[in-house]
Design a protein around this motif. Sequence first.
Motif, PDB file in Angstrom:
ATOM      1  N   GLN A 119      36.892  30.676  44.699  1.00 31.62           N
ATOM      2  CA  GLN A 119      36.556  31.386  43.463  1.00 31.62           C
ATOM      3  C   GLN A 119      37.765  31.546  42.540  1.00 31.62           C
ATOM      4  OE1 GLN A 119      35.253  32.418  46.496  1.00 31.62           O
ATOM      5  NE2 GLN A 119      33.275  31.582  45.947  1.00 31.62           N
ATOM      6  N   CYS A 120      38.829  30.803  42.782  1.00 31.05           N
ATOM      7  CA  CYS A 120      40.030  30.878  41.949  1.00 31.05           C
ATOM      8  C   CYS A 120      39.804  30.094  40.659  1.00 31.05           C
ATOM      9  CB  CYS A 120      41.231  30.317  42.706  1.00 31.05           C
ATOM     10  SG  CYS A 120      42.822  30.722  41.961  1.00 31.05           S
ATOM     11  N   GLN A 121      40.069  30.766  39.536  1.00 29.04           N
ATOM     12  CA  GLN A 121      39.891  30.134  38.227  1.00 29.04           C
ATOM     13  C   GLN A 121      41.139  30.335  37.387  1.00 29.04           C
ATOM     14  OE1 GLN A 121      36.294  31.440  36.311  1.00 29.04           O
ATOM     15  NE2 GLN A 121      35.052  31.080  38.096  1.00 29.04           N
ATOM     16  N   SER A 122      41.581  29.267  36.746  1.00 28.85           N
ATOM     17  CA  SER A 122      42.713  29.336  35.823  1.00 28.85           C
ATOM     18  C   SER A 122      42.193  29.642  34.436  1.00 28.85           C
ATOM     19  CB  SER A 122      43.473  28.004  35.791  1.00 28.85           C
ATOM     20  OG  SER A 122      44.036  27.741  37.054  1.00 28.85           O
ATOM     21  N   VAL A 123      42.799  30.646  33.792  1.00 28.82           N
ATOM     22  CA  VAL A 123      42.390  31.038  32.441  1.00 28.82           C
ATOM     23  C   VAL A 123      43.613  30.919  31.548  1.00 28.82           C
ATOM     24  CG1 VAL A 123      41.465  32.894  30.999  1.00 28.82           C
ATOM     25  CG2 VAL A 123      40.654  32.618  33.363  1.00 28.82           C
ATOM     26  N   GLU A 124      43.495  30.061  30.518  1.00 29.42           N
ATOM     27  CA  GLU A 124      44.606  29.834  29.597  1.00 29.42           C
ATOM     28  C   GLU A 124      44.373  30.597  28.300  1.00 29.42           C
ATOM     29  OE1 GLU A 124      47.020  26.206  27.401  1.00 29.42           O
ATOM     30  OE2 GLU A 124      45.561  25.738  28.955  1.00 29.42           O
ATOM     31  N   ARG A 144      43.952  47.993  37.939  1.00 26.42           N
ATOM     32  CA  ARG A 144      44.918  48.576  38.873  1.00 26.42           C
ATOM     33  C   ARG A 144      45.969  47.530  39.184  1.00 26.42           C
ATOM     34  NH1 ARG A 144      42.807  50.810  44.140  1.00 26.42           N
ATOM     35  NH2 ARG A 144      42.236  48.657  44.543  1.00 26.42           N
ATOM     36  N   CYS A 145      47.216  47.905  39.063  1.00 25.59           N
ATOM     37  CA  CYS A 145      48.305  47.023  39.457  1.00 25.59           C
ATOM     38  C   CYS A 145      48.806  47.497  40.808  1.00 25.59           C
ATOM     39  CB  CYS A 145      49.434  47.061  38.424  1.00 25.59           C
ATOM     40  SG  CYS A 145      50.793  45.927  38.826  1.00 25.59           S
ATOM     41  N   GLY A 146      49.162  46.534  41.667  1.00 30.03           N
ATOM     42  CA  GLY A 146      49.681  46.866  42.984  1.00 30.03           C
ATOM     43  C   GLY A 146      48.675  46.692  44.099  1.00 30.03           C
ATOM     44  N   VAL A 147      47.570  45.976  43.824  1.00 30.68           N
ATOM     45  CA  VAL A 147      46.601  45.700  44.886  1.00 30.68           C
ATOM     46  C   VAL A 147      47.146  44.594  45.784  1.00 30.68           C
ATOM     47  CG1 VAL A 147      44.608  46.442  43.501  1.00 30.68           C
ATOM     48  CG2 VAL A 147      45.253  44.024  43.534  1.00 30.68           C
ATOM     49  N   GLU A 148      46.579  44.470  46.956  1.00 34.09           N
ATOM     50  CA  GLU A 148      46.982  43.443  47.916  1.00 34.09           C
ATOM     51  C   GLU A 148      46.742  42.059  47.307  1.00 34.09           C
ATOM     52  OE1 GLU A 148      48.423  41.923  51.454  1.00 34.09           O
ATOM     53  OE2 GLU A 148      48.278  44.048  50.946  1.00 34.09           O
ATOM     54  N   PRO A 149      47.760  41.192  47.280  1.00 32.29           N
ATOM     55  CA  PRO A 149      47.552  39.846  46.749  1.00 32.29           C
ATOM     56  C   PRO A 149      46.526  39.080  47.598  1.00 32.29           C
ATOM     57  CG  PRO A 149      49.892  40.341  46.877  1.00 32.29           C
ATOM     58  CD  PRO A 149      49.165  41.431  47.621  1.00 32.29           C
ATOM     59  N   PRO A 150      45.533  38.481  46.958  1.00 33.14           N
ATOM     60  CA  PRO A 150      44.518  37.742  47.713  1.00 33.14           C
ATOM     61  C   PRO A 150      45.039  36.389  48.178  1.00 33.14           C
ATOM     62  CG  PRO A 150      44.083  37.542  45.387  1.00 33.14           C
ATOM     63  CD  PRO A 150      45.253  38.484  45.527  1.00 33.14           C
ATOM     64  N   GLY A 151      44.410  35.874  49.227  1.00 31.97           N
ATOM     65  CA  GLY A 151      44.730  34.540  49.700  1.00 31.97           C
ATOM     66  C   GLY A 151      43.964  33.493  48.902  1.00 31.97           C
ATOM     67  N   PRO A 152      44.162  32.217  49.222  1.00 31.99           N
ATOM     68  CA  PRO A 152      43.447  31.145  48.520  1.00 31.99           C
ATOM     69  C   PRO A 152      41.933  31.331  48.618  1.00 31.99           C
ATOM     70  CG  PRO A 152      45.176  30.262  49.922  1.00 31.99           C
ATOM     71  CD  PRO A 152      45.054  31.719  50.259  1.00 31.99           C
ATOM     72  N   SER A 153      41.239  30.910  47.575  1.00 34.58           N
ATOM     73  CA  SER A 153      39.789  31.073  47.530  1.00 34.58           C
ATOM     74  C   SER A 153      39.172  30.007  46.633  1.00 34.58           C
ATOM     75  CB  SER A 153      39.450  32.453  46.966  1.00 34.58           C
ATOM     76  OG  SER A 153      38.078  32.557  46.701  1.00 34.58           O
ATOM     77  N   ILE A 171      41.114  35.373  41.014  1.00 36.67           N
ATOM     78  CA  ILE A 171      40.050  35.261  42.014  1.00 36.67           C
ATOM     79  C   ILE A 171      38.904  36.092  41.450  1.00 36.67           C
ATOM     80  CG2 ILE A 171      39.300  35.741  44.374  1.00 36.67           C
ATOM     81  CD1 ILE A 171      41.504  33.639  44.269  1.00 36.67           C
ATOM     82  N   VAL A 172      37.760  35.451  41.238  1.00 29.97           N
ATOM     83  CA  VAL A 172      36.616  36.096  40.592  1.00 29.97           C
ATOM     84  C   VAL A 172      35.533  36.355  41.629  1.00 29.97           C
ATOM     85  CG1 VAL A 172      34.898  35.879  38.757  1.00 29.97           C
ATOM     86  CG2 VAL A 172      37.169  34.835  38.475  1.00 29.97           C
ATOM     87  N   ALA A 173      35.016  37.578  41.628  1.00 28.34           N
ATOM     88  CA  ALA A 173      33.947  37.942  42.562  1.00 28.34           C
ATOM     89  C   ALA A 173      32.957  38.856  41.859  1.00 28.34           C
ATOM     90  CB  ALA A 173      34.528  38.647  43.783  1.00 28.34           C
ATOM     91  N   THR A 174      31.737  38.855  42.363  1.00 25.16           N
ATOM     92  CA  THR A 174      30.712  39.784  41.889  1.00 25.16           C
ATOM     93  C   THR A 174      29.992  40.343  43.105  1.00 25.16           C
ATOM     94  OG1 THR A 174      28.838  40.079  40.382  1.00 25.16           O
ATOM     95  CG2 THR A 174      28.956  37.996  41.556  1.00 25.16           C
ATOM     96  N   TRP A 198      31.710  42.947  38.453  1.00 23.99           N
ATOM     97  CA  TRP A 198      32.616  41.816  38.527  1.00 23.99           C
ATOM     98  C   TRP A 198      34.020  42.318  38.820  1.00 23.99           C
ATOM     99  CZ3 TRP A 198      31.591  36.552  37.580  1.00 23.99           C
ATOM    100  CH2 TRP A 198      30.258  36.264  37.262  1.00 23.99           C
ATOM    101  N   SER A 199      34.767  41.553  39.608  1.00 24.93           N
ATOM    102  CA  SER A 199      36.179  41.859  39.811  1.00 24.93           C
ATOM    103  C   SER A 199      36.993  40.588  39.621  1.00 24.93           C
ATOM    104  CB  SER A 199      36.429  42.468  41.191  1.00 24.93           C
ATOM    105  OG  SER A 199      36.180  41.527  42.204  1.00 24.93           O
ATOM    106  N   PHE A 200      38.148  40.779  39.042  1.00 22.52           N
ATOM    107  CA  PHE A 200      39.092  39.701  38.774  1.00 22.52           C
ATOM    108  C   PHE A 200      40.427  40.157  39.348  1.00 22.52           C
ATOM    109  CE2 PHE A 200      35.876  39.778  35.553  1.00 22.52           C
ATOM    110  CZ  PHE A 200      35.551  38.449  35.327  1.00 22.52           C
ATOM    111  N   THR A 201      40.980  39.384  40.284  1.00 25.89           N
ATOM    112  CA  THR A 201      42.260  39.734  40.898  1.00 25.89           C
ATOM    113  C   THR A 201      43.212  38.564  40.698  1.00 25.89           C
ATOM    114  OG1 THR A 201      41.074  41.026  42.566  1.00 25.89           O
ATOM    115  CG2 THR A 201      43.396  40.531  43.008  1.00 25.89           C
ATOM    116  N   THR A 202      44.404  38.867  40.189  1.00 29.48           N
ATOM    117  CA  THR A 202      45.354  37.793  39.950  1.00 29.48           C
ATOM    118  C   THR A 202      45.689  37.095  41.258  1.00 29.48           C
ATOM    119  OG1 THR A 202      47.220  39.343  40.095  1.00 29.48           O
ATOM    120  CG2 THR A 202      46.401  38.806  37.886  1.00 29.48           C
TER     121      THR A 202
END
Length: 160
Positions: free
Chosen positions: A91-96, A80-89, A106-109, A115-119
Amino acid sequence: MISRRRAPLVAALPAAAALVATTACAPTIGVAAAPDAADPECAAVVLALPDALDEDLPRVDTNSQATAAWGAPGAAVTLRCGVEPPGPSAQCQSVESANGTTVDWIVATDDEGTWSFTTYGRDPAVEVVVPPAVMEDHSSSFVIDFAGAVSAVEAERTCQ
């Protein structure tokens, strides 16, 4: 007898019927639209999404704006595009990606294994949800396949 003017139309009917039969069987995944799904940047994201994930999860139709899905009903990766941008966490991971594009997620389970991944650092944000049924046979490494699409939204912040 069929007139010559109608012959092409009549000849096309079996092909049209086959197309309708094929598309009628294609699954449509229900995905709720995000609050900012109408953001024009979401259109650019959705247009750049891959046709398949991990070669065995084909993209299928969804029923809402700025959404996408790969797999089968009940076992589909959804976006889904257009979700609320998350704050710092933490669980933030950089993927190249292979081409050098980096996307922070931001990765959560949850307790059920979803699993959820939010930019992170992009507005509008993009959310990818991976159910346990997909995680049984796949790793979450296919999030790298979203790098080109989510890069349509400029990064304003990074994990570090």
